[in-house]
Motif scaffolding. Structure first.
Motif, PDB file in Angstrom:
ATOM      1  N   SER A 169      -4.053  -4.181   0.025  1.00  0.00           N
ATOM      2  CA  SER A 169      -4.348  -5.036   1.173  1.00  0.00           C
ATOM      3  C   SER A 169      -5.278  -4.310   2.135  1.00  0.00           C
ATOM      4  CB  SER A 169      -3.042  -5.419   1.887  1.00  0.00           C
ATOM      5  OG  SER A 169      -3.291  -5.955   3.173  1.00  0.00           O
ATOM      6  N   GLY A 226      -3.891 -12.717   4.185  1.00  0.00           N
ATOM      7  CA  GLY A 226      -2.796 -11.783   4.006  1.00  0.00           C
ATOM      8  C   GLY A 226      -1.578 -12.372   3.346  1.00  0.00           C
ATOM      9  N   THR A 240       1.896 -10.227   4.649  1.00  0.00           N
ATOM     10  CA  THR A 240       1.822  -8.872   5.180  1.00  0.00           C
ATOM     11  C   THR A 240       2.299  -8.861   6.627  1.00  0.00           C
ATOM     12  OG1 THR A 240      -0.432  -9.116   6.003  1.00  0.00           O
ATOM     13  CG2 THR A 240      -0.183  -8.403   3.709  1.00  0.00           C
ATOM     14  N   GLY A 274      -4.389  -8.292   7.171  1.00  0.00           N
ATOM     15  CA  GLY A 274      -4.025  -7.693   5.885  1.00  0.00           C
ATOM     16  C   GLY A 274      -4.628  -8.461   4.725  1.00  0.00           C
ATOM     17  N   ASP A 313      -4.782  -3.984   5.078  1.00  0.00           N
ATOM     18  CA  ASP A 313      -3.979  -3.243   6.051  1.00  0.00           C
ATOM     19  C   ASP A 313      -3.729  -1.801   5.608  1.00  0.00           C
ATOM     20  OD1 ASP A 313      -1.985  -3.371   4.115  1.00  0.00           O
ATOM     21  OD2 ASP A 313      -0.696  -4.736   5.234  1.00  0.00           O
ATOM     22  N   TYR A 337       1.237  -2.611  -2.104  1.00  0.00           N
ATOM     23  CA  TYR A 337       2.546  -3.250  -2.093  1.00  0.00           C
ATOM     24  C   TYR A 337       3.128  -3.338  -3.506  1.00  0.00           C
ATOM     25  CZ  TYR A 337       1.696  -4.819   2.708  1.00  0.00           C
ATOM     26  OH  TYR A 337       1.450  -4.862   4.062  1.00  0.00           O
TER      27      TYR A 337
END
Length: 445
Positions: A433, A353, A372, A416, A435, A439
């Protein structure tokens, strides 16, 4: 614990996108995230502030593209999302019948995407309405009975490291624009990009989940049958094929190629990075990745081949002519994300992540990192001294059991994990990601 050790245990028991980073793409350009990862820039640009994060309801393995103020990205929740670049607000979303692990490609006013429902779609970029869809022979995760020797031996097991579906690439030249992509049914398809009508298909002996790259009337694409194919885009006939290794646990091609100066560069699970002649398929050199799979797609800049590795956690820079190491940067987990290079900076994520901006011209490897929220929350419990470690995460459970491995992967996803490859536009880098977030991070000048 590296994957080589794990395998042993288990066996025993765009047309190119050359747009300026501060500009927008030409409206007639075909844009595909795996056709080119190189963006114009001069110096080192570290990561700045989080601009926005757009939350979906599924893991994101798809890689974003940006065109005319809109970010396009797929999600495991079955949707293709169109997100406003400046605000991070939803512009529209298009629902498919399965997980969208393919990445979008754009030509004129259509965006193309594949789904695990077995269809490839053409969608109007302005309205989000369907223009056409094409049914393949079916999309599915790769797998086999007792995958990697795991137990129970009579159980069919999906490959836990098979993340992607093929991303289309478009040829805008000739009498009609054509779209090319691979499928789990083992075929490479060529369609009329405007209508979705089949023009030809090329059969391999394995699923195709990597993305094709087009160069000088030749399409380069790998298959789970461990071959890289060079296909004539007009006739759909094989020009040549190159065979990689086929030993258990080290078979198959998931990465896309990079073509530069008459050479084709690509990685495989076998585990090597190869440089082969683009016209003949003859091997020029190969780099031993030390029992690390190479799922990351290579990028060639200024005579250096940049690529990520799995178990050694490395972003490598290899001399394009000799294959010798000239650069390496160690992350904290598997690097399945393909790097984006802008000027003197490489941008990529790892499986823990973390997302990095690394100065590729600095011998001290200056870097900045974005983590993340999942990584910040769960890293102390999941990681071993901040590093991915399968045996540590197993906490004594039997790694020869498939369900144990699946549980560990699900734990890693809570961090993530980043397998999405970044795209850069207007001084912002975008990536997905596990998650569920896409982003947008501003870059410092």
């Amino acid at each position: 614990m590296n994957r080589w050790y794990l395998v042993c245990v288990l066996l025993v028991f765009l047309v190119v996108n050359n747009s300026d980073v501060f500009g927008q793409q030409d409206k007639t350009m075909a844009i595909s995230p795996f056709q080119n990862h190189v963006f114009k820039g001069g110096k080192y640009n570290p990561l700045g502030n989080l601009k926005w994060a757009f939350k979906t309801k599924g893991k994101i393995f798809s890689s974003p593209i940006v065109d005319r103020g809109i970010v396009y990205i797929g999600s495991e929740d079955g949707y293709l999302y169109a997100i406003e670049e400046k605000t991070g607000k939803l512009h529209w979303k298009f629902q498919t019948g399965g997980a969208v692990h393919s990445s979008p490609a754009i030509f004129k006013n259509m965006v193309y995407i594949g789904s695990f429902d077995g269809y490839y779609y053409a969608i109007d970029t302005k309205t989000g309405n369907l223009k056409w869809k094409f049914k393949t022979g079916g999309e599915q995760w790769s797998g086999e009975k007792s995958f990697l020797g795991m137990k129970p031996v009579d159980m069919y097991m999906e490959d836990l490291w098979d993340f992607f579906l093929s991303t289309p690439v478009i040829n805008s030249e000739g009498k009609e624009p054509r779209i090319f992509f691979g499928s789990s049914d083992g075929n490479v398809y060529a369609l009329n990009a405007n209508t979705g009508e089949l023009r030809w298909k090329f059969k391999t002996n394995g699923s195709i989940h990597c993305s094709p790259v087009l160069n000088k009337k030749t399409l380069y694409i790998g298959s789970w049958d461990a071959n890289l194919y060079a296909i004539d885009i007009e006739t759909g006939k094989e020009r040549w094929k190159f065979e990689t290794g086929t030993q258990t646990g080290f078979k198959g091609i998931e990465s896309s190629v990079a073509v530069a100066d008459g050479m084709v560069y690509f990685g495989a699970r076998d585990p090597f990075l190869f440089a082969v002649n683009a016209e003949t398929g003859k091997l020029f050199w190969k780099y031993d990745a030390a029992y690390s799979w190479i799922l990351s797609s290579a990028v060639v800049v200024d005579g250096v081949v940049y690529v990520g590795t799995s178990d050694t956690f490395l972003l490598l820079g290899l001399d394009a002519k000799s294959g010798k190491e000239v650069f390496k940067f160690k992350a904290n987990g598997y690097i399945y994300s393909s790097p984006a290079i802008m000027g003197e900076t490489a941008y990529f994520g790892d499986f823990t992540g973390d997302f990095f901006a690394v100065h590729i011209k600095d011998s001290n490897k200056e870097s900045s990192v974005f983590s993340t929220e999942g990584r910040k929350e769960f890293a102390p419990d999941i990681l071993n001294n901040n590093l991915i470690d399968f045996s540590y995460a197993a906490k004594g459970a039997d790694l020869s059991m498939y369900d144990v491995n699946k549980t560990i992967m699900d734990q890693f996803y809570k961090l993530g994990s980043i397998v999405s490859s970044p795209f850069i536009a207007n001084n912002t880098v975008y990536f997905g990601s596990a998650d569920g977030n896409c982003y947008a991070i501003e870059l410092k000048e």
